[in-house]
Design an enzyme around this catalytic site. Sequence first.
Site, PDB file in Angstrom:
ATOM      1  N   LYS A 195      -2.147  -7.674  -8.111  1.00 16.53           N
ATOM      2  CA  LYS A 195      -2.910  -7.820  -6.874  1.00 16.53           C
ATOM      3  C   LYS A 195      -2.434  -6.726  -5.926  1.00 16.53           C
ATOM      4  O   LYS A 195      -1.384  -6.831  -5.313  1.00 16.53           O
ATOM      5  CB  LYS A 195      -2.704  -9.223  -6.279  1.00 16.53           C
ATOM      6  N   TRP A 242       0.802  -1.222   0.000  1.00 15.46           N
ATOM      7  CA  TRP A 242       0.000   0.000   0.000  1.00 15.46           C
ATOM      8  C   TRP A 242       0.833   1.267   0.000  1.00 15.46           C
ATOM      9  O   TRP A 242       0.326   2.348  -0.303  1.00 15.46           O
ATOM     10  CB  TRP A 242      -0.901   0.023   1.249  1.00 15.46           C
ATOM     11  N   CYS A 269      10.650   1.545   2.549  1.00 14.05           N
ATOM     12  CA  CYS A 269      11.623   0.490   2.853  1.00 14.05           C
ATOM     13  C   CYS A 269      13.054   1.012   2.800  1.00 14.05           C
ATOM     14  O   CYS A 269      13.909   0.547   3.558  1.00 14.05           O
ATOM     15  CB  CYS A 269      11.467  -0.667   1.868  1.00 14.05           C
ATOM     16  N   GLU A 291      11.072  -7.878  -2.948  1.00 13.61           N
ATOM     17  CA  GLU A 291      11.617  -6.634  -2.403  1.00 13.61           C
ATOM     18  C   GLU A 291      10.944  -6.440  -1.062  1.00 13.61           C
ATOM     19  O   GLU A 291       9.769  -6.113  -0.984  1.00 13.61           O
ATOM     20  CB  GLU A 291      11.332  -5.462  -3.351  1.00 13.61           C
ATOM     21  N   GLY A 305       6.797  -6.216  -0.033  1.00 11.59           N
ATOM     22  CA  GLY A 305       6.087  -6.186   1.234  1.00 11.59           C
ATOM     23  C   GLY A 305       7.001  -6.551   2.385  1.00 11.59           C
ATOM     24  O   GLY A 305       8.228  -6.427   2.290  1.00 11.59           O
ATOM     25  N   SER A 306       6.418  -7.030   3.448  1.00 11.61           N
ATOM     26  CA  SER A 306       7.180  -7.332   4.651  1.00 11.61           C
ATOM     27  C   SER A 306       8.023  -8.593   4.470  1.00 11.61           C
ATOM     28  O   SER A 306       7.711  -9.464   3.646  1.00 11.61           O
ATOM     29  CB  SER A 306       6.240  -7.531   5.837  1.00 11.61           C
TER      30      SER A 306
END
Length: 463
Positions: free
Chosen positions: A163, A139, A271, A237, A215-216
Amino acid sequence: MLTAAKLETATLESINPTTGQALPSCEALTLDEARSAIDKVAAGFAGWKATSYPKRAAILKAVAASMRENKHELADLMALEMGKPIKEGVAEVEKSAWCAEYYADNGEAFLTPETLESDASHSYVQYPPLGTVLGILPWNAPVWLALRFLAPALMAGNTCVLKADPNVPATANKLVECFYQAGVPENVVANLAVANSVASKMIDHPKVKAVSFTGSSKAGQFIASQAAAGLKPAVLELGGSDPCILMADADLEKALDIITLSRMVNAGQSCISVKRLFVEKSIYNEVCEALGERFRKLKCGDPRDESNNLGPLAREDLRDQLHRQVSESIEAGARCLIGGDLPSRSGFFYPPTLLVDVKPGMTVFEEETFGPVLSVTPIDTIDQALELANDTEYGLGASIWTSSQVAIDRAIETLQSGQIAVNGIVKSDPRLPSGGIGKSGYGRELGPQGIREFVNVQQIWIA
């Protein structure tokens, strides 16, 4: 009558982080509808692969133009759905359009077949596309992170299913509309508006040939294992706890301005922002005071008001986690010079927070902090700074500020990360590869390396 499973995925609910109030829900695809969408895009692969590079390039340039025409609407949706300041949102769309143009201009050259000598009369390597690629995206930069996946994959001849994170459904819908308005066929790109539980099942779809995930680190481990189980290539990533080394011989005013920008962009939800700052002791107190002055000048508020520097964090749970990290670090001995408290206002705001005297073992040193929190640690020597910088499971970006070529060379030799910035900000650029090592992931996006992640490196041998 809908089953419980269908009810769960009937709509995507999101919260306006500025107000804490619900936004209009977006219709979600069921599992069967998502599978059908992938089938449709997979069926479009043969035609898109057969489309010439110049035609693909022309379509990508039309995508860039369409995005620029709609940049204010896209920026407004990002502000509503995840709290990005409107001026940052407009800049994100512009950068994303540049990414589309960059691959339109350079993609064919990056994938030119290469002749290699052998015992054949002619032997070479070519780079045909793999098929349909699934992009699972976060997001925090919903337009930019989509384009750095979509632009190279499409230019290489792959078809793509996107997605987006459930927090930003309207932004994702509008972005894909821009693609269709630009002439991208609906069987070449599709938006999978699905819950995360449905998205995980899409990795196993037999017509998904590769996966791109941003993402995480925790989620990345699950996605990596699932893709590996299907023998599907993946680019990950993930998170970062980027170190920055500030030596006494640096241009301090410029360095402190850039460090503040890096840590506070997107309310610290990046990030590759500076998260752990290591400062030479002779300038430590001066630097801490100067950073405090800069942090105090930042204006936090409605991201749709262009006078504000920071918007809210994207979700309440993210703010609560950040506050836990700050509180635990203060309890462990870190000093909080500014910020560190939960605002009483509505929405999910968190103040610019400066923690000094941070040591290894403290929460903000060991964990990724995804918000406007900077930790500062004094160091005696460049070697001590490099040792502390590398004392992390992450390895996304790193930076150093110094005028000493010896120190620069030492840092470039020693820092363990996917990218290193010298006297500048760690950033993503369409022209340069981006990615990490360790818990920051693997594979590369962007640059000539990024477009070769989702192709078949195919050897041709002719007698």
